[in-house]
Structure formats: structure tokens, C-alpha cells
Design a protein around this motif. Structure first.
Motif, PDB file in Angstrom:
ATOM      1  N   HIS A 177     -41.272 -24.334  44.467  1.00 51.66           N
ATOM      2  CA  HIS A 177     -42.237 -24.509  45.837  1.00 51.66           C
ATOM      3  C   HIS A 177     -41.982 -23.371  46.814  1.00 51.66           C
ATOM      4  CE1 HIS A 177     -44.487 -28.413  45.554  1.00 51.66           C
ATOM      5  NE2 HIS A 177     -43.385 -28.769  44.872  1.00 51.66           N
TER       6      HIS A 177
ATOM      7  N   LYS B 244     -43.000 -19.747  45.224  1.00 54.01           N
ATOM      8  CA  LYS B 244     -44.532 -19.780  45.307  1.00 54.01           C
ATOM      9  C   LYS B 244     -45.034 -19.433  46.754  1.00 54.01           C
ATOM     10  CE  LYS B 244     -48.963 -22.096  44.019  1.00 54.01           C
ATOM     11  NZ  LYS B 244     -49.357 -23.427  43.614  1.00 54.01           N
ATOM     12  N   ALA B 245     -44.315 -20.068  47.587  1.00 49.25           N
ATOM     13  CA  ALA B 245     -44.812 -19.708  49.002  1.00 49.25           C
ATOM     14  C   ALA B 245     -44.234 -18.156  49.489  1.00 49.25           C
ATOM     15  CB  ALA B 245     -44.018 -21.010  50.049  1.00 49.25           C
TER      16      ALA B 245
ATOM     17  N   ALA C 132     -46.619 -15.275  47.976  1.00 48.38           N
ATOM     18  CA  ALA C 132     -47.847 -15.398  48.786  1.00 48.38           C
ATOM     19  C   ALA C 132     -47.737 -14.433  49.895  1.00 48.38           C
ATOM     20  CB  ALA C 132     -48.495 -16.812  49.069  1.00 48.38           C
ATOM     21  N   ILE C 133     -46.472 -14.285  50.326  1.00 45.36           N
ATOM     22  CA  ILE C 133     -46.301 -13.278  51.633  1.00 45.36           C
ATOM     23  C   ILE C 133     -45.894 -12.215  51.273  1.00 45.36           C
ATOM     24  CG2 ILE C 133     -44.950 -12.977  53.763  1.00 45.36           C
ATOM     25  CD1 ILE C 133     -47.025 -15.395  53.992  1.00 45.36           C
TER      26      ILE C 133
ATOM     27  N   GLN D  94     -46.357 -10.629  48.144  1.00 47.12           N
ATOM     28  CA  GLN D  94     -47.569 -10.201  47.308  1.00 47.12           C
ATOM     29  C   GLN D  94     -46.773  -9.454  46.160  1.00 47.12           C
ATOM     30  OE1 GLN D  94     -51.196 -10.591  47.614  1.00 47.12           O
ATOM     31  NE2 GLN D  94     -50.138 -12.235  48.527  1.00 47.12           N
TER      32      GLN D  94
ATOM     33  N   GLY E 120     -45.076 -17.943  58.261  1.00 48.63           N
ATOM     34  CA  GLY E 120     -46.050 -17.827  57.053  1.00 48.63           C
ATOM     35  C   GLY E 120     -45.646 -18.478  55.712  1.00 48.63           C
ATOM     36  N   VAL E 121     -44.336 -18.527  55.654  1.00 48.82           N
ATOM     37  CA  VAL E 121     -44.041 -19.224  54.264  1.00 48.82           C
ATOM     38  C   VAL E 121     -44.104 -20.783  54.479  1.00 48.82           C
ATOM     39  CG1 VAL E 121     -41.802 -19.793  52.795  1.00 48.82           C
ATOM     40  CG2 VAL E 121     -42.413 -17.429  53.616  1.00 48.82           C
ATOM     41  N   ASN E 122     -43.783 -21.303  55.607  1.00 49.51           N
ATOM     42  CA  ASN E 122     -43.872 -22.730  55.942  1.00 49.51           C
ATOM     43  C   ASN E 122     -45.111 -23.263  55.853  1.00 49.51           C
ATOM     44  OD1 ASN E 122     -41.298 -23.512  56.197  1.00 49.51           O
ATOM     45  ND2 ASN E 122     -41.250 -22.898  58.623  1.00 49.51           N
ATOM     46  N   ASN E 123     -46.170 -22.120  55.982  1.00 45.67           N
ATOM     47  CA  ASN E 123     -47.665 -22.775  55.953  1.00 45.67           C
ATOM     48  C   ASN E 123     -47.925 -22.996  54.435  1.00 45.67           C
ATOM     49  OD1 ASN E 123     -48.354 -22.507  58.424  1.00 45.67           O
ATOM     50  ND2 ASN E 123     -48.977 -20.403  58.486  1.00 45.67           N
ATOM     51  N   SER E 124     -47.365 -22.520  53.528  1.00 47.83           N
ATOM     52  CA  SER E 124     -47.682 -23.153  52.164  1.00 47.83           C
ATOM     53  C   SER E 124     -46.543 -23.898  51.554  1.00 47.83           C
ATOM     54  CB  SER E 124     -47.462 -21.632  51.289  1.00 47.83           C
ATOM     55  OG  SER E 124     -48.467 -20.607  51.879  1.00 47.83           O
ATOM     56  N   LEU E 125     -45.920 -24.423  52.336  1.00 48.51           N
ATOM     57  CA  LEU E 125     -44.806 -25.293  52.001  1.00 48.51           C
ATOM     58  C   LEU E 125     -45.038 -26.899  52.030  1.00 48.51           C
ATOM     59  CD1 LEU E 125     -41.294 -23.733  52.752  1.00 48.51           C
ATOM     60  CD2 LEU E 125     -42.274 -23.868  50.514  1.00 48.51           C
TER      61      LEU E 125
END
Length: 254
Positions: free
Chosen positions: A30, A33-34, A37-38, A40, A78-83
Motif C-alpha cells: 500500500h 503504491k501511494a 503516485a507522488i 511518478q 500527498g501520500v496519506n491521501n492514497s493510503l
């Protein structure tokens, strides 16, 4: 390349441990992946200590190298938004290449929480329930033999990949709260399942199923088959990781 260190915490109930697996149901999967996404770009995560299925972390430290130039807030918010909500990045810091999340750590602290009661309490989901009374004084006395540097083969999982079974425990304290207890164990490093295996044997002493001196005999035997069963994962948390002050790692959790 930029070396970024992250401080995070997680509830391990729904994850199959830290280390990546093909099915993707791990903390590392997890988080990777997060971060990607930041960033790239593909990244490789290194953690301070791998946790098993169902084990939690109040303070886990990871690092990764990236060519991406992002503000520290991107690695946190930014990472927390995808976790998932059960994993949270608490802080981020850019460090030089001398820092390594695993090898720069000088010690680690685990806590194992448990409570004794006639029936299970659903609100104590981060603790292990025991339905029998425990002799806490006997457990404290028995645990004294574990302090110092020993071969902990008797409390090592068969699948443990550590090169040596020798570890040093600096402190092992049994703390009593109003409605629960916990062991706080501070050591230089730990073997696979070591804390949970120690807990299983300490519980045998606490129930008077084994004498206090039995624990020393098991330790000195270096024989896993003589120790008690592995205790459940939900009571165990990676509580703290200590690093040289030069890295300022505790700032990640301030």
C-alpha cells in the motif's frame, strides 16, 4: 537522488504483515503504491523492522531513494491521501545517503498488550485477551533471565532468516495499568516471532503451568520445541526505534 525518510504508524489487523506479497495485502504494498503516485517513478522501500501479519506499529521508519524533487508535505499529505485509513505517514525528512532505516537503527522497542478478564472486551482489539488469572510477580521474576546477550534460538521461528540467533535485551518491563498490562521489551534487534514466543512462555509461568526457573532452562536449551506456543499477533506493537541523534528521526513523530 534524494533519500527520504518517513515516520509512519499502522493498525496491522487487516494487513498480512509488512513485506510485499503478490496479492498486495501488505503495508509495504500500500505504501509503495501511494509513494509512487507522488514520485511518478518506481521506488524501493526499506523499513526499520518487518512486522508480521496482524502486528501493529506505533513508530515505523522507512526510507527510499528518488529522483523526484517534492516538498516534504507531498510525502506526508500527498501520500496519506492514497493510503487506507489504517496507515498514516506522520512525518518526512530528507537525509544523506549515510542513513539507512534498518542498519542505522541502534535499538528497537516492542510492547505486548494483554488483559485478563472472564469475557472478551471488543474495545480492546489491540490487546490479547486471557481468560485466566495471572501471577504477574512470577512473570517479572522469570523474565529477568532474558536480560543481556543470549542465543535466543528457543524463541526463534523456524522460518527466521537472521544470520545469528544472538540478540541483546536491554530492558524487559511488565507494566500494570487499570484494566490491562503490557510488556515493554527494548533490544538491539529481534528474531522472527521472538517477542510473541517469549510471551507464550511467560504466560505459562503466569498461569503456574511452569516454574519460574523453567524459562531459563528453555533459554539455555536453544530448543524451540521446549518453549511454549507463539502468542497472538494483535497484542504486539512496534513501539519505537532508536537512531543516532545526528539523523533527528524522532522529529518525524513530533
Amino acid at each position: 537522488m534524494n533519500r527520504v525518510a518517513l515516520g509512519l504508524c499502522y493498525d496491522g489487523h487487516e494487513f498480512e504483515g509488512w513485506q510485499t506479497q503478490p496479492h498486495g495485502r501488505t503495508v509495504q504494498d500500500h505504501l509503495t503504491k501511494a509513494i509512487e503516485a507522488i514520485a511518478q517513478e518506481p521506488i524501493a522501500l526499506i523499513c526499520a523492522g518487518r512486522t508480521d501479519t496482524g502486528v501493529h506499529a506505533r513508530q515505523q521508519v522507512v526510507h527510499f531513494d528518488t529522483a523526484a524533487d517534492r516538498p516534504l508535505t507531498a510525502w506526508i499529505k500527498g501520500v496519506n491521501n492514497s493510503l487506507p485509513p489504517t496507515i498514516s505517514v506522520l512525518g518526512a525528512k530528507q537525509l544523506d545517503a549515510s542513513f539507512h532505516a534498518r542498519f542505522s537503527a541502534v535499538s528497537r522497542t516492542y510492547r505486548y498488550y494483554f488483559y485478563s478478564a472472564p469475557v472478551r472486551d471488543p474495545f480492546k482489539r489491540f490487546m490479547t485477551w486471557v481468560h485466566y488469572p495471572l501471577d504477574l510477580a512470577a512473570m517479572r521474576r522469570a523474565a529477568e533471565c532474558l536480560l543481556g546477550t543470549h542465543d535466543f534460538s528457543a524463541f526463534r521461528a523456524s522460518q527466521c532468516q537472521a544470520a545469528s540467533p544472538v540478540r541483546t535485551l536491554f530492558a524487559l518491563n511488565l507494566i500494570e495499568a487499570v484494566d490491562h498490562c503490557y510488556f515493554e521489551i527494548h533490544g538491539n534487534a529481534f528474531l522472527h516471532h521472538m517477542v510473541r514466543n517469549l510471551m507464550g512462555s511467560l504466560m505459562e509461568v503466569g498461569q503456574h503451568r511452569q516454574a519460574e526457573s523453567w524459562l531459563r532452562d528453555v533459554l539455555e536449551s536453544r530448543n524451540r520445541s521446549l518453549a511454549a506456543k507463539t502468542y497472538p499477533a494483535q497484542g504486539l506493537s512496534l513501539w519505537n526505534i532508536e537512531y543516532p541523534e545526528q539523523y533527528g528521526i524522532q522529529e518525524l513523530f513530533a
